[in-house]
Design an enzyme around this catalytic site. Sequence first.
Site, PDB file in Angstrom:
ATOM      1  CE  LYS A  11     -41.399 -25.493  30.372  1.00  0.00           C
ATOM      2  NZ  LYS A  11     -42.319 -25.721  31.521  1.00  0.00           N
ATOM      3  CE1 TYR A  51     -43.369 -30.929  31.118  1.00  0.00           C
ATOM      4  CE2 TYR A  51     -43.887 -30.350  28.851  1.00  0.00           C
ATOM      5  CZ  TYR A  51     -43.160 -30.140  30.020  1.00  0.00           C
ATOM      6  OH  TYR A  51     -42.218 -29.120  30.078  1.00  0.00           O
ATOM      7  CG  ASN A 114     -42.563 -22.896  33.898  1.00  0.00           C
ATOM      8  OD1 ASN A 114     -42.476 -23.318  32.754  1.00  0.00           O
ATOM      9  ND2 ASN A 114     -42.610 -23.691  34.945  1.00  0.00           N
ATOM     10  CG  HIS A 117     -38.243 -29.364  30.610  1.00  0.00           C
ATOM     11  ND1 HIS A 117     -39.068 -29.998  31.500  1.00  0.00           N
ATOM     12  CD2 HIS A 117     -37.291 -30.270  30.267  1.00  0.00           C
ATOM     13  CE1 HIS A 117     -38.627 -31.236  31.686  1.00  0.00           C
ATOM     14  NE2 HIS A 117     -37.557 -31.427  30.943  1.00  0.00           N
ATOM     15  CD  GLU A 128     -37.031 -34.836  30.368  1.00  0.00           C
ATOM     16  OE1 GLU A 128     -37.902 -35.013  31.238  1.00  0.00           O
ATOM     17  OE2 GLU A 128     -36.202 -33.900  30.415  1.00  0.00           O
TER      18      GLU A 128
HETATM   19  P1  GTP Z   1     -40.480 -28.675  34.019  1.00  0.00           P
HETATM   20  O1  GTP Z   1     -39.014 -28.378  34.068  1.00  0.00           O
HETATM   21  O2  GTP Z   1     -41.166 -27.996  32.871  1.00  0.00           O
HETATM   22  O3  GTP Z   1     -40.770 -30.154  34.108  1.00  0.00           O
HETATM   23  O4  GTP Z   1     -41.068 -27.965  35.337  1.00  0.00           O
HETATM   24  P2  GTP Z   1     -40.932 -28.407  36.855  1.00  0.00           P
HETATM   25  O5  GTP Z   1     -40.186 -29.688  36.976  1.00  0.00           O
HETATM   26  O6  GTP Z   1     -40.436 -27.229  37.615  1.00  0.00           O
HETATM   27  O7  GTP Z   1     -42.448 -28.615  37.228  1.00  0.00           O
HETATM   28  P3  GTP Z   1     -43.374 -29.922  37.046  1.00  0.00           P
HETATM   29  O8  GTP Z   1     -42.607 -31.014  36.378  1.00  0.00           O
HETATM   30  O9  GTP Z   1     -44.036 -30.186  38.338  1.00  0.00           O
HETATM   31  O10 GTP Z   1     -44.499 -29.374  36.054  1.00  0.00           O
HETATM   32  C1  GTP Z   1     -44.284 -29.404  34.650  1.00  0.00           C
HETATM   33  C2  GTP Z   1     -44.828 -28.133  34.041  1.00  0.00           C
HETATM   34  O11 GTP Z   1     -46.233 -28.112  34.202  1.00  0.00           O
HETATM   35  C3  GTP Z   1     -44.374 -26.832  34.703  1.00  0.00           C
HETATM   36  O12 GTP Z   1     -43.118 -26.389  34.273  1.00  0.00           O
HETATM   37  C4  GTP Z   1     -45.455 -25.893  34.256  1.00  0.00           C
HETATM   38  O13 GTP Z   1     -45.232 -25.466  32.893  1.00  0.00           O
HETATM   39  C5  GTP Z   1     -46.670 -26.779  34.289  1.00  0.00           C
HETATM   40  N1  GTP Z   1     -47.382 -26.593  35.557  1.00  0.00           N
HETATM   41  C6  GTP Z   1     -47.027 -27.029  36.800  1.00  0.00           C
HETATM   42  N2  GTP Z   1     -47.908 -26.654  37.718  1.00  0.00           N
HETATM   43  C7  GTP Z   1     -48.860 -25.943  37.046  1.00  0.00           C
HETATM   44  C8  GTP Z   1     -50.056 -25.292  37.433  1.00  0.00           C
HETATM   45  O14 GTP Z   1     -50.437 -25.267  38.617  1.00  0.00           O
HETATM   46  N3  GTP Z   1     -50.784 -24.678  36.438  1.00  0.00           N
HETATM   47  C9  GTP Z   1     -50.381 -24.702  35.129  1.00  0.00           C
HETATM   48  N4  GTP Z   1     -51.131 -24.095  34.186  1.00  0.00           N
HETATM   49  N5  GTP Z   1     -49.272 -25.315  34.730  1.00  0.00           N
HETATM   50  C10 GTP Z   1     -48.516 -25.919  35.670  1.00  0.00           C
HETATM   51 MG    MG Z   2     -40.635 -31.402  35.778  1.00  0.00          MG
END
Ligand code: GTP
Ligand code: MG
Length: 139
Positions: A11, A51, A114, A117, A128
């Site tokens: 990212k 997303y 973070n 992905h 994807e």
């Molecule tokens: P990805 O691998 O990026 O899909 O992450 P994930 O599967 O661990 O998490 P998820 O799919 O639930 O969320 C997608 C992305 O949204 C996360 O990786 C974060 O970058 C963002 N995200 C999730 N929760 C939060 C939050 O509480 N605040 C913010 N700012 N971003 C969030």
């Molecule tokens: Mg995810």
Amino acid sequence: MSGQITFTMIKPDAVADGHIGAILGKITEAGFKIKAMKLTQLTIADAKKFYEVHAERPFYGELVDFMSSGPIVAAVLEKENAVEDFRKLIGATNPAEAAEGTIRKMFARSVGENAVHGSDSDENALIEASFHFAGREIF
Ligand code: GTP
Ligand code: MG
């Protein structure tokens, strides 16, 4: 290929912080083979579409702005049990909760920024991968 591939993005935070090489090192040391890879940047429209599943979440706008804010590395990775093993390697979404030695623990800035992905299912890995790569770019 199903069950053996996953899709990842390094990212914008991790690219800006200079962690591309270290993260790719962790990925290949863990036994993943790189099937496709490029440095690219998502448009706002790309990030919204990628997303889309999170469109109703309160952080969607922030997520779209962040993911389109700078270059990313997109890659398709191959390994047995790729989706699950890669999510173990990257760690919990929130780096504060991620296990020691995971990519997010080592390199992420915050829950929003973070570092990486990882696909959450075999089906989404294929969707994807084809969102980012043409068939002839996957080896
Ligand atoms: P990805 O691998 O990026 O899909 O992450 P994930 O599967 O661990 O998490 P998820 O799919 O639930 O969320 C997608 C992305 O949204 C996360 O990786 C974060 O970058 C963002 N995200 C999730 N929760 C939060 C939050 O509480 N605040 C913010 N700012 N971003 C969030
Ligand atoms: Mg995810």
